[in-house]
Structure formats: C-alpha cells, structure tokens
Design a protein around this motif. Structure first.
Motif, short mmCIF file in Angstrom:
data_model
loop_
_atom_site.label_atom_id
_atom_site.label_comp_id
_atom_site.label_asym_id
_atom_site.label_seq_id
_atom_site.Cartn_x
_atom_site.Cartn_y
_atom_site.Cartn_z
N GLU A 61 11.71 14.01 -7.56
CA GLU A 61 11.59 12.24 -7.00
C GLU A 61 10.38 11.44 -7.19
O GLU A 61 9.79 11.66 -7.86
CB GLU A 61 10.55 12.96 -5.55
N PRO A 62 10.71 10.30 -7.00
CA PRO A 62 10.30 8.91 -7.33
C PRO A 62 9.20 9.37 -6.32
O PRO A 62 9.27 8.62 -5.42
CB PRO A 62 11.00 7.62 -7.46
N VAL A 63 7.13 9.44 -6.87
CA VAL A 63 6.71 9.96 -6.12
C VAL A 63 5.62 8.63 -6.72
O VAL A 63 5.42 8.46 -5.34
CB VAL A 63 5.70 11.17 -6.32
N LEU A 64 6.07 7.93 -7.77
CA LEU A 64 4.69 6.77 -8.31
C LEU A 64 5.24 5.86 -7.63
O LEU A 64 6.51 5.24 -8.33
CB LEU A 64 4.05 6.93 -9.12
N PRO A 65 4.29 5.16 -7.29
CA PRO A 65 4.54 3.79 -7.65
C PRO A 65 4.39 2.69 -8.61
O PRO A 65 3.79 3.59 -9.90
CB PRO A 65 3.09 2.15 -6.33
N ALA A 66 5.03 1.72 -9.00
CA ALA A 66 5.19 1.12 -10.87
C ALA A 66 4.11 0.80 -10.92
O ALA A 66 3.99 1.92 -12.09
CB ALA A 66 5.72 -0.59 -10.07
N SER A 67 2.84 0.71 -10.41
CA SER A 67 1.09 0.81 -11.10
C SER A 67 0.80 1.78 -12.02
O SER A 67 0.46 1.71 -12.39
CB SER A 67 0.70 -0.48 -10.23
N ALA A 68 1.33 2.79 -10.66
CA ALA A 68 0.91 4.04 -11.16
C ALA A 68 1.27 5.01 -11.98
O ALA A 68 0.66 5.42 -12.54
CB ALA A 68 0.71 4.98 -9.70
N LEU A 69 2.50 4.73 -12.31
CA LEU A 69 4.07 5.01 -13.21
C LEU A 69 3.39 4.34 -14.42
O LEU A 69 2.97 4.88 -15.85
CB LEU A 69 4.89 5.02 -12.85
N ALA A 70 2.91 2.91 -14.60
CA ALA A 70 2.41 2.44 -16.36
C ALA A 70 1.12 3.03 -16.15
O ALA A 70 0.96 2.95 -17.28
CB ALA A 70 1.83 1.53 -15.82
N ALA A 71 0.30 3.34 -15.34
CA ALA A 71 -1.20 4.17 -15.34
C ALA A 71 -1.10 5.54 -16.37
O ALA A 71 -1.89 5.88 -17.22
CB ALA A 71 -1.70 4.19 -14.61
N TYR A 72 -0.59 6.30 -15.13
CA TYR A 72 0.43 7.54 -16.04
C TYR A 72 0.69 7.42 -17.42
O TYR A 72 0.43 8.16 -18.14
CB TYR A 72 1.12 8.10 -14.87
N ALA A 73 1.71 6.38 -17.73
CA ALA A 73 2.82 6.50 -19.02
C ALA A 73 1.64 6.19 -20.16
O ALA A 73 1.27 6.23 -21.02
CB ALA A 73 3.53 5.41 -19.13
N VAL A 85 0.97 -0.91 -0.34
CA VAL A 85 -0.34 0.33 0.06
C VAL A 85 1.27 1.13 -0.18
O VAL A 85 2.13 1.69 0.84
CB VAL A 85 -1.21 0.53 1.45
N VAL A 86 0.02 2.40 -0.98
CA VAL A 86 1.99 3.21 -0.76
C VAL A 86 1.18 4.72 -0.03
O VAL A 86 0.00 4.75 0.34
CB VAL A 86 1.34 3.44 -2.36
N SER A 87 1.80 5.24 0.54
CA SER A 87 1.38 6.19 1.64
C SER A 87 1.29 7.46 0.44
O SER A 87 1.22 7.54 -0.82
CB SER A 87 2.74 6.40 2.66
N ALA A 88 0.34 8.14 2.05
CA ALA A 88 0.05 9.72 0.81
C ALA A 88 0.82 10.25 0.57
O ALA A 88 2.09 10.28 1.02
CB ALA A 88 -1.18 10.04 1.97
N HIS A 89 0.55 11.32 -0.23
CA HIS A 89 1.66 12.27 -1.48
C HIS A 89 1.32 13.01 -1.93
O HIS A 89 0.15 13.26 -2.83
CB HIS A 89 2.84 11.88 -1.89
N PRO A 90 1.43 14.53 -1.50
CA PRO A 90 0.57 15.94 -2.18
C PRO A 90 0.78 15.66 -3.27
O PRO A 90 0.01 16.19 -4.30
CB PRO A 90 1.64 16.74 -1.40
N ALA A 91 1.64 15.28 -4.18
CA ALA A 91 1.84 15.16 -5.54
C ALA A 91 0.19 14.33 -5.99
O ALA A 91 -0.05 14.68 -7.20
CB ALA A 91 2.95 14.99 -6.29
N PHE A 92 -0.24 13.66 -5.24
CA PHE A 92 -1.41 12.74 -5.18
C PHE A 92 -2.34 13.26 -6.14
O PHE A 92 -3.02 12.89 -6.57
CB PHE A 92 -1.81 11.83 -4.80
#
Length: 374
Positions: free
Chosen positions: A156-168, A136-143
C-alpha cells in the motif's frame, strides 16, 4: 571530490535559481553573497567547491529549465545576463517515476540517482528536496521500523512523496536534506535506514524570511526577561510556493513550522499565529508583517512591529548550495544519522538543539571546525 546535487523539484524556482547561481559563481560572474559557507569560519573548512558539482534531479512537470529561467529573470529574481546554457543540466532532470507500488517506484528513483552518479563518476550525491510543501502526514505503524516499512511498501502507499524520495535516496547510498516542511527523512524507519547505511541527513524547512527574524528576536526577549504576550504574523506569498500553500493542509504544515521557534526559544507559546496568504501578483517575492506585544517592568505593556520583504528563491538558493557542500563534507568524514549541527538553516531542525540563531551559529561553527581542513 566530485559531487552530484540531485534536486527533488528540479524545475521549480528554488532549484533553478540554485543551479544558475552556482554556475554564475563558479564562472566568476557574481559574488557568493548569501552563501554561509563563504563566511568565516566555514570557508576555512575543506568543503567541496562549486566547481566540483554536477546537477540533476526529478520533477513532476516538464517545463524546460531555460523557459523557467527566463520567467525568473522576467520576474526580477535573477539577471537575464547570468542565465547560462542549461542543456547539460536539462539532460539530467528526469520525470519522477511512478510504478505499481511504492517499493517499485523507490527502486526506479534510486536507479535514476545511481545512473547519474555513475555517468559522471561522482564520489557522492547529495539529494535535496525543494519540492512543494505537503500536508502533515498521519501516523502509520509502518513508520516505526525499517522492517515494517519495507513490508508495507509493496502492499500500500504508506509514504508521502517527500519520505519516499528520502527512502529512495538512502537506498541509493545518498545523504538526504529536506528544505521543506514536509516529512522527508523524519521517520524512525528512515532514521534506522540512514544509520544502517552510514548516511547523514538534515532538515527541515529552510529558514529564509520571517522565521529567520523570529530566531533573532525571540532570544532577545527571553534574555531580557520580557514577557511576550502575543506574536502574530501575516505572510503574503506569490509564485508556485504561494499557490501550493493556498491548499489548507499544506498551509497548516508551513504555519506550524513557522511558529514552533517561539515555543522552543521562549519556553512558552504566546498568543497569536502565522497566517499565510497567496497573492499571485507579487510573484516569487514575499512580504511578512509581524506584531509583538510584550510586558516589561512594573507590568508596562509595549509593542514591536517589523516587516520583511524578500525574494524567496534568492534567499533560499544560496542555502541549498551551502547545505549540499556541508552535507557532502559530513558524508566524506563518516558522519551518519541526523546532522543536528545544521539547525542554523532550518525552521524546524532535527534533534534537541537551540532555536536562537546565535546559538545555532555557534553550533554550526563548531561543526565546521571539526571537519577536515585544507
């Protein structure tokens, strides 16, 4: 409609079973048993047929698809006689790019997907995450917003791999589906991006075994006004998924997803939890035992037990193909944002939706009726 299915975790058991299954069904070598889209009323919707699909994806490993297929056949997951020549698919499975920043990495991922679409002249590409479960990912203001996220991605690396894949995927103009309990597109910033780009997304955590049974039984107790006092389950898994879930953080993410259906369906959380244990010897198969205690009229205590023995990849693969067809059709019809009507497929679905399987089926059937029909 020429459609690409881009699999995140393309060399894993679920992905390889999905590809081999799709190729076998469209060649007439096997029946589409387990594919929900081949049952009424979904089969009457104008969904892209499997003959229209081209396959590709990303993975962090380099195990050849043919070798993975052979290991799945040896484990009894699929018949060796159905394994086709996977050379064309192998050519479209790429190493997951890594760059100096997540912004640059996302651009490389998106470029791979865009190149796949252009090489094959595809009308659209659906990206589905079938990679390993994340903690489970911790909350981040960038979300909170797309602007904040894009500012942060270069620093900085703010996204977990699954969310980075979704963004891409969304940046590449592709719908996204998370078949895992990972974060995926389930962030306000990514919802904003999907809506801005006119793209649908769906998820999360495919419902294939114990939770599928829970989503049928829990409404029964609720409708009969029987008080469930406790509901505990033990899940034994082998294979890559089981090995990944030996990590306590990933295990906790999966277990939480499995129990959520009880709270949502019953209106309260009974005592108990879902325990997940890795047993290497059972391979790609899984076993679940559940004990339910409940109270009836005059306070009489009663109990129910059930066991579930299934092959995880064989249960998941047809649903991956269903979701690719449904999400491609939704994209073609102009849908964007969360596809809440696909709750039927997920343990932890998007939106305020019913968690009982029968109610979710009704929602899915209505969604299918509203799609253009052939």
């Amino acid at each position: 409609m020429a459609v690409g299915l881009w699999l995140v975790g393309a060399r894993g058991s679920v992905a390889v079973t999905s590809v081999i299954g799709a190729l076998a069904v469209r060649a007439g070598l096997t029946e589409p048993t387990g594919m929900v889209t081949e049952s009424p009323p979904l089969r009457d919707a104008d969904l892209p047929p499997l003959t229209d699909f081209v396959f590709g994806g990303h993975d962090v490993t380099d195990v050849p698809l043919a070798k993975k297929a052979e290991s799945l056949a040896a484990a009894g997951v699929l018949p060796a006689s159905l394994i086709p020549d996977l050379t064309a698919v192998e050519d479209e499975v790429k190493a997951l790019p890594v760059a100096h920043s997540q912004r640059e990495t996302a651009a490389l991922i998106a470029a791979d997907i865009t190149g796949f679409r252009e090489r094959h002249g595809l009308d659209r590409v659906v990206v589905i995450n079938v990679a390993s479960t994340e903690p489970v990912v911790s909350a981040h203001p960038a979300f909170a917003s797309l602007a904040a996220l894009e500012d942060a991605l270069g620093a900085e690396p703010v996204l977990p791999a699954s969310a980075l894949a979704a963004y891409a995927a969304l940046r590449a103009g592709c719908p996204f589906v998370d078949f895992t309990p990972s974060t995926g597109a389930r962030l306000p910033a990514l919802d904003e991006l999907a809506r801005r780009e006119g793209l649908p997304y769906a998820g999360r955590d495919g419902k294939t075994g114990e939770t599928l049974v829970k989503s049928v039984l829990a409404p029964m107790f609720a409708m009969r006004h029987l008080k469930v006092r406790s509901w505990s389950g033990t899940n034994l898994l082998g294979g890559g998924d089981g090995a990944n879930l030996a990590d306590p953080a990933a295990n906790a993410a999966k277990a939480g997803s499995k129990q959520r259906v009880l709270q949502e369906t019953l209106g309260y959380q009974p005592q108990g939890n879902s325990r997940i244990e890795y047993v290497d010897d059972i391979g790609d198969f899984k076993t679940a035992w559940d004990l339910i205690t409940f109270t009836g009229f005059l306070g009489v205590g009663m109990r129910m037990e059930f066991s579930w023995h299934g092959c995880d990849s064989a249960l998941a693969a047809p649903l991956v193909l269903d979701l690719a067809r449904l999400v491609a059709a939704a994209h073609a019809s102009g849908r964007s944002g969360p596809l809440t009507e696909l709750a039927f497929f997920f343990k932890d679905p998007l939106g305020d939706v019913p968690h009982g399987l029968a109610d979710q089926w009704a929602l899915l059937a209505r969604f299918a009726r509203e799609l253009p029909h052939a």
